[in-house]
Design an enzyme around this catalytic site. Structure first.
Site, PDB file in Angstrom:
ATOM      1  N   HIS A 187      34.024  46.752  39.508  1.00  0.00           N
ATOM      2  CA  HIS A 187      33.273  46.726  40.759  1.00  0.00           C
ATOM      3  C   HIS A 187      34.134  46.309  41.943  1.00  0.00           C
ATOM      4  CE1 HIS A 187      32.606  42.336  39.873  1.00  0.00           C
ATOM      5  NE2 HIS A 187      32.736  42.276  41.178  1.00  0.00           N
TER       6      HIS A 187
ATOM      7  N   ASP B 255      32.834  46.751  33.055  1.00  0.00           N
ATOM      8  CA  ASP B 255      33.228  46.239  34.369  1.00  0.00           C
ATOM      9  C   ASP B 255      34.696  45.822  34.409  1.00  0.00           C
ATOM     10  OD1 ASP B 255      33.102  45.592  36.997  1.00  0.00           O
ATOM     11  OD2 ASP B 255      31.745  43.886  36.789  1.00  0.00           O
TER      12      ASP B 255
ATOM     13  N   SER C  89      35.817  37.816  42.013  1.00  0.00           N
ATOM     14  CA  SER C  89      35.754  38.881  41.017  1.00  0.00           C
ATOM     15  C   SER C  89      37.149  39.371  40.683  1.00  0.00           C
ATOM     16  CB  SER C  89      34.953  40.059  41.541  1.00  0.00           C
ATOM     17  OG  SER C  89      33.596  39.751  41.614  1.00  0.00           O
TER      18      SER C  89
END
Length: 371
Positions: free
Chosen positions: A106, A137, A220
């Site tokens: 992402h 992911d 992230s």
């Protein structure tokens, strides 16, 4: 850390962080991604740390825990980079000396090119997408011209991660590069569903590491590290509290475990795709089933793969799965979540209804097919 939405900059949270997403399997918290939405960033050559007061220097001598923190930061922070795309920014981990960097899918989103900032450097480097695997992911990008002296991170043994171990989370929260927070491993084996957004299906990921280390948008793709200077996970999700309009729930973050990272990254680098997902599957396509009152009552099978686990156990199109092992199944999402917590080759009892009759079948799970 979410899938789909981009990290937001220092003044704006990722859209996904503020959205009502999927529910964590064990609590009424909503998980959200941790990338930053704005491409603006605030660089800081020195790491910032939220080390607890217990790590403060003790009178009369240095504190061992503080020394350990500083050693780990010195060992690992040079391997944690900031990634910027046209839509936002996130973090990544240097995987090898060839310039491969592993991050969250992402964080990359639909971008095929991006820039990378190494720690303590004012120069950005161009990078290109190697491959992405949104189902877990994870993605790998590669520096176009890898500089000498790249320091790959060391990855730990996921089987040795235990509740109570001290962890440090490294990355670029809210665009503040080379930031460090501290906490502990709060739990292991968590199965968490990311919220779906435009351009992102919202992956359901099993065996995640839960940590109390602060994780924010921009973290992230960064590293969750133990005191042996080993990466035990990639910071991926923060939790939000639905009772407070989606504000971040302090001290509840999730990281993809090292074993999953290395397995997927090695395949993406070698083959440009994932050929062995390591994820359990029934070998079916399905949708949520509803009763006459439009209430969800299970997952109805649309098709079964010939010779697949479900077909081999006698399941067929039209059957409504209501239980997988000890887990009640009321929707397709609950079935996906239950499967994510299991491994291929696991034998499990499936309860289902066929033409109003309740039945069970013992199914040996297969491996989720990949494109």
């Amino acid at each position: 850390m979410p899938a789909g939405p981009r990290p937001t900059g220092p003044r704006a949270f990722d859209r996904r962080l503020l959205s009502a997403g999927a529910v964590v399997a064990l609590a009424a918290t909503v998980v959200t991604g941790c990338s930053s939405g704005s491409s603006s960033s605030s660089s800081s050559p020195a790491a910032s740390s939220s080390a607890s007061s217990a790590a403060a220097s003790a009178p009369g001598g240095s504190n061992q825990l503080q020394d350990d923190y500083q050693r780990v930061i010195s060992d690992v922070l040079p391997s944690v980079v900031q990634i910027t795309t046209a839509n936002g920014l996130g973090s990544g981990i240097v995987y090898d000396t060839k310039g491969n960097i592993v991050t969250n899918a992402h964080v990359v989103g639909s971008a095929t090119t991006m820039t990378v900032a190494l720690p303590n450097s004012t120069k950005t480097l161009d990078a290109t997408l190697v491959a992405s695997y949104p189902e877990s992911d994870l993605a790998v990008i590669k520096l176009n011209s890898p500089p000498s002296g790249l320091k790959p991170a060391a990855f730990g043994d996921s089987k040795k991660v235990e509740v109570g171990q001290i962890t440090l989370a490294m990355g670029s929260p809210l665009g503040f590069s080379s930031s460090v927070t501290q906490g502990i491993v709060s739990a292991t084996g968590r199965t968490v569903s990311e919220p779906s957004t435009a351009g992102s299906p919202g992956a359901t990921i099993g065996n995640m590491v839960q940590t109390s280390a602060a994780i924010n948008p921009g973290n992230s793709g960064g590293a969750l590290v133990n005191l042996a200077s080993q990466v035990i996970g990639i910071n991926t999700l923060a939790a939000t509290d639905p009772d407070t309009n989606g504000s971040v729930a302090p001290g509840i973050g999730f990281a993809i475990p090292a074993a999953t990272i290395t397995s997927i990254a090695d395949q993406l680098i070698k083959d440009g795709k994932v050929t062995n997902s390591g994820r359990a599957a029934l070998g079916i396509t399905a949708r949520t089933a509803f009763d006459a009152g439009y209430q969800p009552v299970g997952a109805v099978i649309i098709t079964t793969a010939p010779g697949g686990p479900a077909a081999s156990a006698g399941l067929q199109a039209g059957d409504v799965i209501t239980k997988l092992g000890d887990v009640e199944i009321t929707t397709l999402n609950s079935l996906t979540t239950a499967l994510a917590s299991l491994a291929p080759d696991t034998k499990v009892t499936v309860a289902y209804t066929r033409e109003g009759q309740s039945k069970t079948a013992d199914v040996t799970l297969g491996t989720l097919a990949t494109a």
